[in-house]
Design a protein around this motif. Structure first.
Motif, PDB file in Angstrom:
ATOM      1  N   ALA A   1       0.810  -1.218   0.000  1.00 35.08           N
ATOM      2  CA  ALA A   1       0.000   0.000   0.000  1.00 35.08           C
ATOM      3  C   ALA A   1       0.843   1.268   0.000  1.00 35.08           C
ATOM      4  O   ALA A   1       0.410   2.301  -0.508  1.00 35.08           O
ATOM      5  N   ASP A   2       2.058   1.194   0.534  1.00 37.63           N
ATOM      6  CA  ASP A   2       2.907   2.384   0.616  1.00 37.63           C
ATOM      7  C   ASP A   2       3.807   2.568  -0.609  1.00 37.63           C
ATOM      8  O   ASP A   2       4.512   3.572  -0.720  1.00 37.63           O
ATOM      9  N   HIS A   3       3.768   1.642  -1.554  1.00 36.72           N
ATOM     10  CA  HIS A   3       4.591   1.776  -2.760  1.00 36.72           C
ATOM     11  C   HIS A   3       4.042   2.906  -3.625  1.00 36.72           C
ATOM     12  O   HIS A   3       2.826   3.051  -3.777  1.00 36.72           O
ATOM     13  N   PRO A   4       4.909   3.719  -4.233  1.00 37.11           N
ATOM     14  CA  PRO A   4       4.443   4.870  -5.014  1.00 37.11           C
ATOM     15  C   PRO A   4       3.546   4.515  -6.201  1.00 37.11           C
ATOM     16  O   PRO A   4       2.746   5.339  -6.629  1.00 37.11           O
ATOM     17  N   LEU A   5       3.642   3.303  -6.747  1.00 39.21           N
ATOM     18  CA  LEU A   5       2.820   2.943  -7.906  1.00 39.21           C
ATOM     19  C   LEU A   5       1.490   2.289  -7.556  1.00 39.21           C
ATOM     20  O   LEU A   5       0.625   2.175  -8.417  1.00 39.21           O
TER      21      LEU A   5
END
Length: 144
Positions: free
Chosen positions: A41-45
């Protein structure tokens, strides 16, 4: 020209009934697959991928369902790129609109997908089936 090693590509495919419930089903499935590949969920994509999937599956439900009772969602994970493909069997190949529909019924979906892909450094394309009976919406996003 370098040829990509097909063994480095991880493919995820999901066949969906072309009904409104397909949109949240696609989002849930893609969210789980992204997390399994280290894109939590915290990944930029992650938000971009979920928005693209939502918009493209919504378009199949709204526009292709009468001629395409099923749609296929595919994710190809390569070392430096994620490719999202949504295929249906409706022959119309849509293009991005400059303005929304006058009646307020939408018209911004493909423009939004295109802009989100560009912001992430990616691309969008529409590929007609060889027999002319369907198309695949393709979004490529860099992972690096």
């Amino acid at each position: 020209m370098a040829v990509a090693d097909p063994t480095l590509t991880v493919r995820y495919s999901l066949s969906l009934a072309t009904v409104p419930a397909a949109v949240p089903e696609a989002r849930r499935s893609v969210r789980a697959e992204l997390a399994a590949r280290g894109l939590g969920a915290d990944h930029p994509l992650t938000d971009t991928v979920l928005l693209v999937v939502s918009e493209l599956v919504t378009n199949t439900v709204r526009h292709a369902a009468p001629r395409s009772p099923r749609t296929t969602l595919r994710l190809d994970f390569e070392p430096e790129e994620l490719t999202i493909r949504v295929h249906d069997r409706h022959p119309h190949c849509p293009s991005r609109r400059e303005t929304p529909h006058q009646d307020g019924s939408g018209g911004w979906g493909l423009s939004l997908v295109h802009e989100m892909a560009l912001l992430a450094g990616g691309t969008t394309a529409t590929q007609a089936d060889p027999d002319g009976g369907g198309k695949t919406m393709v979004v490529r996003l860099p992972l690096a």
